[in-house]
Design a protein around this motif. Structure first.
Motif, mmCIF file in Angstrom:
data_model
loop_
_atom_site.group_PDB
_atom_site.id
_atom_site.type_symbol
_atom_site.label_atom_id
_atom_site.label_comp_id
_atom_site.label_asym_id
_atom_site.label_seq_id
_atom_site.Cartn_x
_atom_site.Cartn_y
_atom_site.Cartn_z
ATOM 1 N N LEU A 140 -0.733 27.566 -11.473
ATOM 2 C CA LEU A 140 -1.482 27.263 -12.690
ATOM 3 C C LEU A 140 -1.169 25.844 -13.159
ATOM 4 O O LEU A 140 -2.065 25.072 -13.493
ATOM 5 C CB LEU A 140 -1.125 28.272 -13.782
ATOM 6 N N ASP A 189 -2.437 23.202 -10.670
ATOM 7 C CA ASP A 189 -3.872 22.990 -10.840
ATOM 8 C C ASP A 189 -4.184 22.200 -12.099
ATOM 9 O O ASP A 189 -5.216 21.548 -12.205
ATOM 10 C CB ASP A 189 -4.602 24.336 -10.908
ATOM 11 N N CYS A 227 -7.887 22.968 -21.083
ATOM 12 C CA CYS A 227 -7.482 24.066 -21.938
ATOM 13 C C CYS A 227 -7.212 25.306 -21.084
ATOM 14 O O CYS A 227 -8.009 25.671 -20.229
ATOM 15 C CB CYS A 227 -8.620 24.332 -22.920
ATOM 16 N N LEU A 228 -6.083 25.930 -21.307
ATOM 17 C CA LEU A 228 -5.748 27.159 -20.592
ATOM 18 C C LEU A 228 -5.700 28.294 -21.607
ATOM 19 O O LEU A 228 -5.162 28.120 -22.694
ATOM 20 C CB LEU A 228 -4.381 27.028 -19.922
ATOM 21 N N GLU A 259 -4.010 33.435 -18.775
ATOM 22 C CA GLU A 259 -3.648 32.859 -17.484
ATOM 23 C C GLU A 259 -2.136 32.777 -17.319
ATOM 24 O O GLU A 259 -1.644 32.487 -16.239
ATOM 25 C CB GLU A 259 -4.260 31.473 -17.344
#
Lengths: 385, 275
Positions: free
Chosen positions: A145, A148, A190-191, A195
């Motif tokens: 995560l 990325d 923005c996550l 996640e």
């Protein structure tokens, strides 16, 4: 100290050394009762990293009573990770105090043995003071995560700003105040909380820290597949990034930019600045962000000489523009709130000696000047024709 | 001045990324993005001192965008002209590699920006603000479609991949090459150094019909242009997909005008000769 690292653990050790080398040039090696500690700190002492390997990793670890730390450059031993992975079967680390030599012996395939004798320097114990468990905001995520996320930012970028709300985390590139704003490209990501493996926020904050060290940790975490935990409190106090396994423990403590304005605000209990609303990607209203950048009006005083017609027209234009400008302000709300809060001041606090760099002068908050006239001359010309 | 566009079709998205890459791969610091209600243009015009290469790339918006709305400076001049750094644009578009939707909009933040939010396959939104300079109307005349030069020879190009291979090899030997062609479908690439002379001959390439050609030119006479190999490489680098038509117009000792036609994109590239 005398220990042997075998098989896949050599790679783990090598990766750890590599990611530590992202922080500082020197590696501090400290044999402890509960394993081997590898530490590094950068020259400005704003970043510190530590890996603690338990005795299971280091088979036959015979620790002498010496708790001395040793400072040395080890990166050369594990220069090429790719070949290391394929060829090295075990690594033998031996400390010879008489000769002041730390010897790394790499036993490779086909009976090849490589020996590196490194000189070292005795040093004081290096230990950062931090307490990650009492942090207000704690997150845990798979390395993928964060890898990325980081990939969207340019390699040249130094600092990154991380903001959190109750269910979201934003990453933004931090632009230095003195950088020319028109040249800087901004990237924002923005996550959402789902996640993450763990997402707990007590104070909605945003911190700015160096990306280089995070990249270093990601290098390690990605290869070992270990989830990364992020702990932080507030701007100015360190962020702790950690990876934990049954046999190893890694902590990266990074200084964050202290934010004068925010500190003041916090005293008045209003530090939670509104975070940008999530971008509703598929449905948005065109008018909500279209902007009026007028190349058509000429507010220069020199125009007074020209026909009154031109003036009338330009005032009409500006009223129209004013209306559209309001829309654009909606769109740029995030941006402006950031400005009023002031970009964080670029002053890292030293982590280890409690010495805070002199309080930065109030930086100029730059309110967005509305109706900035771009290319103001064009209309004038057409009218003169 | 308003602009906004949206691409939600993955095929269109890939297509757009590829095409934009052609422009962003160039070595220049800035390029111009011109927006009209029907088309997007990427325009490059280098100062003569830096080689004087110019490029004109035209994309029909309808082939890429699912939504496209724009309002130019005025009703009569319904256009927007922006200066962007290809490097920034390339980086923003790199994000697209695993995206499923894209928006482009002109916003005013800390400065005028092209704001490009992309939606990745895992529903993550990545937003890039690419700073742009709005080009005033008095400078627009610099970015008009270049005139077709009064060429001596016009010829179809051999497959670009072949051409690229040859040019790349020649680059190792010399920094300059001579491109020559005639009206009988023959084209040669030549380099000459103290040590070696190399010529690659292409035959039966065909000459595009440009209507009645009043010129009394001998069909076997070669028109020549001496070029900086890097400029030609630069042009060939961005061309991974074979165009429907690729042709080259030569003005003897002056200019090479390369035209690539895809279904929805046309690219023109001008390389001046070097003495």
């Amino acid at each position: 100290m005398d220990c042997v690292v075998t098989g896949g653990n050599v790679k783990v050790l090598a990766k750890a050394v590599h990611s530590l080398s992202r922080i500082g040039d020197e590696l501090y090696v400290e044999p402890q009762e509960d394993g081997l500690a590898l530490r590094s700190v950068n020259s400005s002492r704003s970043a510190y990293a530590c890996f603690l390997f338990s005795p299971q990793v280091l088979k036959f670890c015979v620790c002498t009573n010496s708790t001395k730390q040793h400072k040395l450059s080890v990166q050369s031993v594990f220069r090429s990770l790719a070949t290391l992975e394929k060829t090295v079967e075990k690594c033998h680390i031996k400390l010879d105090e008489q000769k002041s030599r730390l010897t790394f012996t790499l036993h490779c395939k086909h009976g090849l043995v490589k020996t590196h004798n490194l000189s070292f320097q005795d040093s004081e114990s290096l230990q950062a003071v931090f307490d990650k468990d009492s942090s207000a905001n704690i997150f845990r995520a798979q390395p993928r995560l964060l890898v990325d996320t980081v990939v969207h930012f340019p390699p040249s970028l130094e600092e990154i700003t991380l903001s959190v709300s109750d269910d979201r985390m934003w990453f933004k590139n931090h632009v230095e105040e003195d950088a020319e704003p028109s040249k800087a490209m901004l990237t924002e990501l923005c996550l959402s909380s789902d996640e993450f493996d763990h997402f707990s926020v007590q104070t909605q904050n945003s911190i700015t820290f160096c990306l280089k060290e995070l990249r270093g940790l990601l290098l390690f975490a990605e290869s070992t597949g270990l989830p990364i935990s992020i702990h932080f409190d507030e701007p100015g106090s360190p962020v702790v990034l950690s990876v934990t396994d049954s046999v190893l423990d890694g902590n990266f403590v990074l200084a964050t930019l202290s934010d004068e304005n925010n500190t003041h605000k916090r005293n008045s209990r209003s530090c939670t600045q509104p975070l940008p609303p999530p971008d509703d990607f598929m449905n948005d209203d065109m008018d909500s962000y279209l902007i009026a950048m007028d190349t058509s009006i000429v507010p220069e005083p020199s125009v007074t000489a020209s026909a009154p017609l031109a003036r009338a027209e330009s005032s009409k234009h500006s009223s129209v523009n004013h209306r559209t400008q309001q829309h654009s302000e909606d769109e740029n709300e995030t941006d402006e709130t950031d400005h009023t809060a002031g970009p964080p001041n670029k002053k890292f606090c030293s982590l280890f000696f409690g010495s805070v760099l002199p309080p930065p002068s109030q930086m100029s908050t730059q309110p967005i000047t509305t109706q900035e006239v771009l290319a103001s001359d064009s209309e004038e010309e057409t009218q003169l024709e | 001045m308003k602009f906004r566009g949206k691409i939600i079709d993955v095929a269109c998205l890939n297509h757009f990324t590829r095409k934009s890459h052609i422009c962003s791969k160039t070595l220049t610091k800035t390029c111009v993005l011109r927006l009209t209600p029907d088309n997007l243009f990427f325009i490059l015009s280098e100062k003569v001192a830096n080689g004087g290469v110019s490029m004109w790339c035209e994309l029909a918006q309808a082939n890429f965008f699912d939504e496209y709305q724009m309002e130019g400076v005025t009703q009569e001049d319904n256009e927007i002209c922006l200066e962007v750094a290809p490097e920034n644009l390339a980086r923003a578009l790199k994000t697209l590699q695993n995206a499923k939707a894209l928006k482009v909009k002109l916003t005013k933040k800390h400065c005028p920006c092209l704001t490009i939010p992309t939606l990745s396959t895992v529903s993550r939104v990545v937003m890039h603000d690419v700073p742009v300079d709005v080009i005033p109307r008095k400078l627009w005349h610099e970015f008009k479609e270049p005139h077709m030069p009064n060429f001596d020879v016009s010829i179809y190009l051999p497959p670009l991949k072949t051409l690229k291979n040859v040019v790349d090899r020649m680059k190792n030997l010399s920094n300059f090459l001579v491109l020559e062609a005639n009206m009988s479908g023959e084209m040669n690439l030549k380099i000459e150094t103290d040590l070696v002379s190399v010529t690659t001959h292409f035959k039966d390439l065909g000459n595009p019909p440009w209507g009645e050609d009043g010129s009394q030119r001998d069909s076997d006479a070669m028109a020549q242009a001496r070029l900086d190999v890097r400029r030609l490489q630069q042009f060939l680098m961005g061309q991974q997909v074979n165009p429907t038509k690729a042709l080259c117009n030569l003005v003897h000792q002056r200019l090479v005008h390369l035209i690539l036609l895809h279904e929805d994109v046309s690219l023109q590239y001008f390389i001046p000769t070097v003495a």
